[in-house]
Design an enzyme around this catalytic site. Structure first.
Site, PDB file in Angstrom:
ATOM      1  N   LYS A  37     -15.469 -28.590 -27.254  1.00 42.69           N
ATOM      2  CA  LYS A  37     -14.542 -27.473 -27.487  1.00 42.69           C
ATOM      3  C   LYS A  37     -13.253 -27.702 -26.704  1.00 42.69           C
ATOM      4  O   LYS A  37     -13.202 -28.574 -25.820  1.00 42.69           O
ATOM      5  CB  LYS A  37     -15.210 -26.163 -27.052  1.00 42.69           C
ATOM      6  CG  LYS A  37     -15.549 -26.113 -25.561  1.00 42.69           C
ATOM      7  CD  LYS A  37     -16.405 -24.896 -25.204  1.00 42.69           C
ATOM      8  CE  LYS A  37     -16.816 -24.919 -23.752  1.00 42.69           C
ATOM      9  NZ  LYS A  37     -17.788 -23.859 -23.434  1.00 42.69           N
ATOM     10  N   TYR A 262      13.193 -24.963  -6.743  1.00 38.64           N
ATOM     11  CA  TYR A 262      13.440 -23.523  -6.853  1.00 38.64           C
ATOM     12  C   TYR A 262      12.984 -22.811  -5.588  1.00 38.64           C
ATOM     13  O   TYR A 262      11.874 -23.054  -5.096  1.00 38.64           O
ATOM     14  CB  TYR A 262      12.659 -22.948  -8.040  1.00 38.64           C
ATOM     15  CG  TYR A 262      13.225 -23.349  -9.393  1.00 38.64           C
ATOM     16  CD1 TYR A 262      14.497 -22.951  -9.779  1.00 38.64           C
ATOM     17  CD2 TYR A 262      12.466 -24.120 -10.266  1.00 38.64           C
ATOM     18  CE1 TYR A 262      15.008 -23.317 -11.030  1.00 38.64           C
ATOM     19  CE2 TYR A 262      12.963 -24.484 -11.507  1.00 38.64           C
ATOM     20  CZ  TYR A 262      14.240 -24.073 -11.886  1.00 38.64           C
ATOM     21  OH  TYR A 262      14.739 -24.438 -13.110  1.00 38.64           O
TER      22      TYR A 262
HETATM   23  C1  LIG Z   1     -18.865 -24.555 -22.771  1.00 36.11           C
HETATM   24  C2  LIG Z   1     -20.277 -24.248 -23.058  1.00 36.11           C
HETATM   25  C3  LIG Z   1     -21.285 -25.165 -22.708  1.00 36.11           C
HETATM   26  C4  LIG Z   1     -21.019 -26.425 -21.906  1.00 36.11           C
HETATM   27  O1  LIG Z   1     -20.951 -26.128 -20.529  1.00 36.11           O
HETATM   28  P1  LIG Z   1     -20.780 -27.283 -19.424  1.00 36.11           P
HETATM   29  O2  LIG Z   1     -20.912 -26.552 -18.148  1.00 36.11           O
HETATM   30  O3  LIG Z   1     -19.396 -27.820 -19.622  1.00 36.11           O
HETATM   31  O4  LIG Z   1     -21.816 -28.290 -19.665  1.00 36.11           O
HETATM   32  C5  LIG Z   1     -22.578 -24.880 -23.107  1.00 36.11           C
HETATM   33  N1  LIG Z   1     -22.877 -23.753 -23.785  1.00 36.11           N
HETATM   34  C6  LIG Z   1     -21.923 -22.826 -24.115  1.00 36.11           C
HETATM   35  C7  LIG Z   1     -22.323 -21.597 -24.849  1.00 36.11           C
HETATM   36  C8  LIG Z   1     -20.602 -23.038 -23.752  1.00 36.11           C
HETATM   37  O5  LIG Z   1     -19.687 -22.135 -24.055  1.00 36.11           O
END
Ligand SMILES: *Cc1c(COP(=O)(O)O)cnc(C)c1O
Length: 388
Positions: A37, A262
């Site tokens: 994702k 800045y």
């Molecule tokens: C992002 C996510 C994961 C992965 O988590 P990690 O800590 O990066 O391994 C797993 N399950 C869900 C539902 C997520 O949103």
């Protein structure tokens, strides 16, 4: 073509190897689902997905239907689960791209069922159970069984998974995760007694998958570990995949009393060498790093001087340093034995590696590398190589 020297270099061999390392910790028959994702946590979802599949991942997961559709458009045909809500027009996007989706109440189920009827397909769905995370999910003690019975009666839906998500898998104290997992197993049992068997039962993220083999279920959803960041408090040898690199644009040798940036929040106390680097918060080099961050400039440690601005950041080195325009700058990554990690970044910004990684902006080109250390290049899947 990239002209600007600021690039994110992504080592795909590291990702493949991290997938292999995680797989080595899974029980027999447990499927590795690579979480890609948010554009593969900022690394680039398509190439990361291919590298993870080459390392033994058997499926992918994303947060949004659009992210899954984009992987399909890149020619990736592995199973893809959308873990977040699928709303409105996202249902048609998910079904047309052949994605599995997550259902968490009767409204989300109805939306998917109606879209599946319109598309003339049977939608594969996972039922999300809230065992203590408090986000999407049907409450573990609030009608999960009725909901599952209702789902399996709908001809346009195919219940293929039962899932949950842990709130504190990376906490030192495992009590909360254990409690959530016990609630989840109770739900799995209740469904089984009612004659509902689902192929995929899952609740472990990176931390849970690596800490507690008993929580691996039939598949694990692993994100952060793939990118080379060991989830707290797991000790596992992983390779960070992303480095953020740039080059010195200008060098100034200054005496004491020279203000930078800045608000003039930095004023040199001594003789110093100031190197201006074309990177800023629009690239994800966060403003919180102002007067805090460190980088390797021409191989030497340098400190952020003054405020990080949108497009430029100044680094200060001792007056004796020799730095020239064009010298390489490593903002994240390693130079020999020295390294700046995503965890360092997170510390300067009072956040977590996840946020700094997926915050690396779209303006930064991702450059993919295949760096083999003591392994023949042939060990990389031929299709994978051809795809780059
Ligand atoms: C992002 C996510 C994961 C992965 O988590 P990690 O800590 O990066 O391994 C797993 N399950 C869900 C539902 C997520 O949103």
């Amino acid at each position: 073509m990239t002209g600007r020297p600021t690039v994110a270099e992504v080592d795909l061999v590291a990702i493949r190897d991290n997938a292999e390392t995680v797989r080595g910790r899974l029980g027999p028959g447990v499927r590795l689902v690579a979480v890609v994702k948010a554009d593969g946590y900022g690394h680039g979802a398509g190439p990361v997905a291919r590298a993870a599949l080459a390392g033994g991942a058997e499926a992918l997961s994303v947060a949004l239907a659009e992210e899954g559709a984009s992987l399909r458009a890149q020619g990736i045909d592995a199973p893809i689960l959308v873990m977040g809500p699928t709303l409105g027009a996202q249902a048609a996007i998910a079904l047309q791209a052949g994605l599995e989706t997550t259902i968490y109440d009767s409204v989300s189920a109805r939306l998917l069922a109606e879209a599946a009827e319109r598309e003339g397909v049977r939608a594969p769905v996972h039922l999300k159970v809230d065992t203590g995370m408090g986000r999407i999910g049907v409450a573990h003690d609030g009608g999960v069984l009725d909901m599952a019975l209702d789902l399996v009666r709908q001809p346009s839906l195919h219940l293929v998974g039962l899932m949950t998500h842990l709130a504190s898998a990376d906490a030192a104290d495992p009590q909360s995760a254990l409690r959530q997992w016990a609630r989840f197993l109770d739900v799995v049992d209740a469904l089984r007694r009612a004659g509902i068997e689902v192929p995929f039962v899952h609740g472990a993220n990176s931390a849970a998958a690596l800490r507690w083999p008993g929580m691996q279920g039939s598949q694990v959803r692993v994100g952060i570990a793939l990118y080379g960041i060991a989830p707290d408090p797991v000790s596992v040898q992983l390779k960070p995949a992303l480095s953020l690199r740039s080059a010195v644009a200008q060098v100034k040798r200054v005496g004491p009393g020279f203000p930078v940036g800045y608000g003039e929040t930095f004023v040199s106390e001594d003789e110093a060498v100031l190197a201006t680097v074309p990177v800023g918060y629009a690239d994800g080099y966060r403003r919180a790093f102002s007067n805090r961050g460190r980088a390797l400039v021409g191989g030497a440690w340098a400190r952020v001087a003054g405020r990080v601005s949108m497009d430029q950041t100044v680094f200060a080195l001792p007056g004796t340093a020799s730095v020239a325009v064009g010298d390489p700058v490593v903002l994240m990554g390693a130079v020999g034995a020295e390294a700046v990690s995503a965890l360092d970044w997170a510390g300067w910004a009072d956040t977590i590696p996840y946020e700094v990684l997926c915050g690396i902006g779209p303006r930064v080109p991702r450059v993919y590398r295949i760096r083999e250390e003591g392994r023949p290049a042939a060990s990389v899947d031929a299709d994978f190589l051809a795809s780059l």
